[in-house]
Design an enzyme around this catalytic site. Structure first.
Site: not given
Length: 546
Positions: A116-119, A121, A139, A166, A184, A237
């Site tokens: 999730a980081a940095p948040g 999404k 995270e 994990d 992601d 990405c």
């Protein structure tokens, strides 16, 4: 800038025209984009603020809250603006807004953001859920959690709990559990070269293959954690087929008949991208060809790809597609930099049809939680304080699960219980206040800055509206002097000033008294202040000071 192996790889995959355009866009500066945070403000109200500030907003077609932004005055970083501090918007790359839009979580659902980081999404998902339901933001890298939590607090994402596991943990420990999952995935980041010219410094085929092995473990775990009928989105990405299509194909083969790709619609930009000139309208049929990963060379010729998509109705906007098992398959899409004038990205949408079988785990040692649920009398104490001080009448137990750790009070998502049984949480909710135990035996509730920011938009009493100059002083940690002859205390009370076009000596209401007050700017809660006479003592947490 580009390693030779990278150039050779994509030159072999793309036609000459597409390859030349790909390199051209990879070297262009990335357009700045933002997402309006509808947990704090409506898109319409934000557009009014932007117009006043001289910000030019161009809508991002696939996200109603997303805009490309241009500013004449760039001396002040966008992240240092008052509006950013208030959590009215999040600086987010346009293509990264696509996965939450495709996942489209609903109110009341149980959702997991696995990496999730940095948040960015996570907060987008929370806004789509309108803070109703529970969103587990995971995270695994501990040093990234602090920054992520800061973003969650700033944007008011109160339905979020935070874990540090994990990704492989979830398939084994939360099987058939989540309604929606966003993965992601960590990747080699080929698509980020426009933002970070050093992104390809350590590029190698070996790194790609090593990352793909990890991604296959993660996507398998995410799929196993889905409920039957649940939907997940896998995104990266990067542009490498090994990390994208091949990872999805692995999952489809591993769970053949159970995992299936789901078609999704995405509205394309109409001008100025994908090789289309600014004055030329991009047809949706041509856009499908560009977006279908058909730019890659494949066993099918380009004419065959066009034939495959010739039956796609224009009114469907866009069916995301990619090549899987040598067929044009709806449900995954490579977003090349030249397509949207954005970062490179990949996204796939997958449904789970049936329950997955799993090995029964050995009973693990149960950890003892330091948190306990508040007793009824403790909840009533908080409720009475909020009603007396701020005229707040909504029942807290209908909105949150209330916990206490030592004397500290936390508001957590109502649906936290089932997640709490399965996952050790680093953060359960928002730290909103504390109980103060007096020597006389009386217990009082003290509200913190976060309590004000979470609940303050529903308060109707003891609200002080600040002007821009006063807000800047507040953000610097300074106290605020209210210099106004008509703001003199009267029987311990003082009138409440207006905002915006209200003149300095104009009185709006008479409901302000010494003690804790809610500070607002342009109708949005700024934070906590402590009023004494004509002085407002700053109560902003030190870590938020400019």
């Amino acid at each position: 800038m580009f390693p030779q192996g990278f150039l050779d790889k994509y030159q072999a995959q793309l036609s000459k025209a597409d390859f030349d355009q790909f390199l051209e866009f990879c070297q262009k500066p990335l357009r700045k984009s933002i997402r309006v945070n509808t947990l704090k403000i409506s898109v319409e109200d934000f557009q009014k603020i932007a117009e006043e500030k001289g910000w030019e907003l161009e809508p991002i077609p696939w996200c109603e809250e997303g805009f490309w932004i241009e500013r004449e005055n760039r001396d002040e970083p966008l992240g240092n603006s008052i509006e950013h501090f208030l959590g009215l918007f999040y600086i987010q790359e346009a293509s990264s807004m696509i996965p939450p839009e495709i996942l489209n979580p609903q109110l009341g659902e149980r959702v997991l953001d696995m990496a999730a980081a940095p948040g960015s999404k996570t907060t987008q998902l929370a806004a789509k859920m309108q803070n109703e339901g529970v969103l587990a933001s995971n995270e695994p890298v501990v040093k990234r959690i602090k920054g992520m939590v800061s973003n969650l607090e700033r944007l008011g994402a109160s339905c979020v709990v935070v874990s540090r596991k994990d990704g492989q943990f979830f398939g084994e420990n939360t099987p058939n559990f989540f309604d929606k999952i966003l993965l992601d995935a960590p990747c080699t980041g080929e698509g980020t070269v426009r933002k970070d010219p050093k992104a390809l410094e350590n590029w190698s085929q070996e790194n790609i293959e090593g990352m793909a092995r990890l991604q296959k473990q993660l996507i398998k775990s995410a799929f196993e954690a889905l409920k039957p009928g649940g939907v997940m989105v896998y995104s990266t990405c990067t542009l490498a087929r090994e990390e994208n299509e091949e990872v999805v194909e692995y999952l489809l083969e591993e769970f053949e008949g159970n995992a299936e790709l789901v078609p999704f619609s995405l509205k394309p930009p109409l001008r100025g991208v994908g090789g289309v000139e600014d004055g030329e309208v991009q047809s949706e049929e041509n856009f499908v060809i560009l977006a279908s990963s058909a730019a890659r060379k494949s066993p099918e010729s380009k004419s065959q790809v066009e034939e495959d998509f010739s039956t796609t109705p224009a009114q469907d906007n866009l069916k995301g597609a990619g090549f899987g098992r040598n067929d044009a398959v709806c449900g995954m899409m490579t977003i090349w930099p030249q397509l949207f004038d954005s970062e490179g990205f990949f996204v796939a949408k997958i449904r789970k049809n049936e329950k997955t079988e799993f090995k029964k785990l050995k009973k693990k040692k149960h950890f003892t939680s330091k948190y306990r649920v508040l007793r009824n009398n403790e909840v009533e104490l908080i409720q009475e304080y909020l009603e007396e001080r701020f005229a707040y009448t909504r029942k807290l137990v209908n909105l949150f699960k209330l916990y206490q750790k030592e004397n500290q009070v936390y508001f957590c998502p109502k649906e936290i219980r089932e997640i709490d049984k399965r996952i050790y949480l680093e953060r359960r909710g928002f730290h909103v206040g504390e109980f103060l135990h007096k020597r006389s035996g009386i217990t009082e509730f003290k509200i913190h800055h976060l309590g004000i920011t979470i609940l303050g938009d529903k308060f109707t009493k003891n609200i002080l509206k600040l002007r821009e100059g006063e807000v800047k002083k507040y953000l610097k940690g300074e106290s605020i002097e209210i210099k106004n002859e008509k703001l003199k205390m009267k029987n311990g009370r003082t009138p409440l000033r207006g905002q915006g076009g209200v003149v300095d000596d104009e009185v709006q209401s008479d409901n302000l008294s010494n003690g804790v007050v809610v500070l607002k700017y342009r109708g949005v809660v700024l934070g906590k202040g402590l009023l004494k006479g004509e002085n407002v003592k700053n109560q902003i947490p030190r870590y938020l000071i400019w």
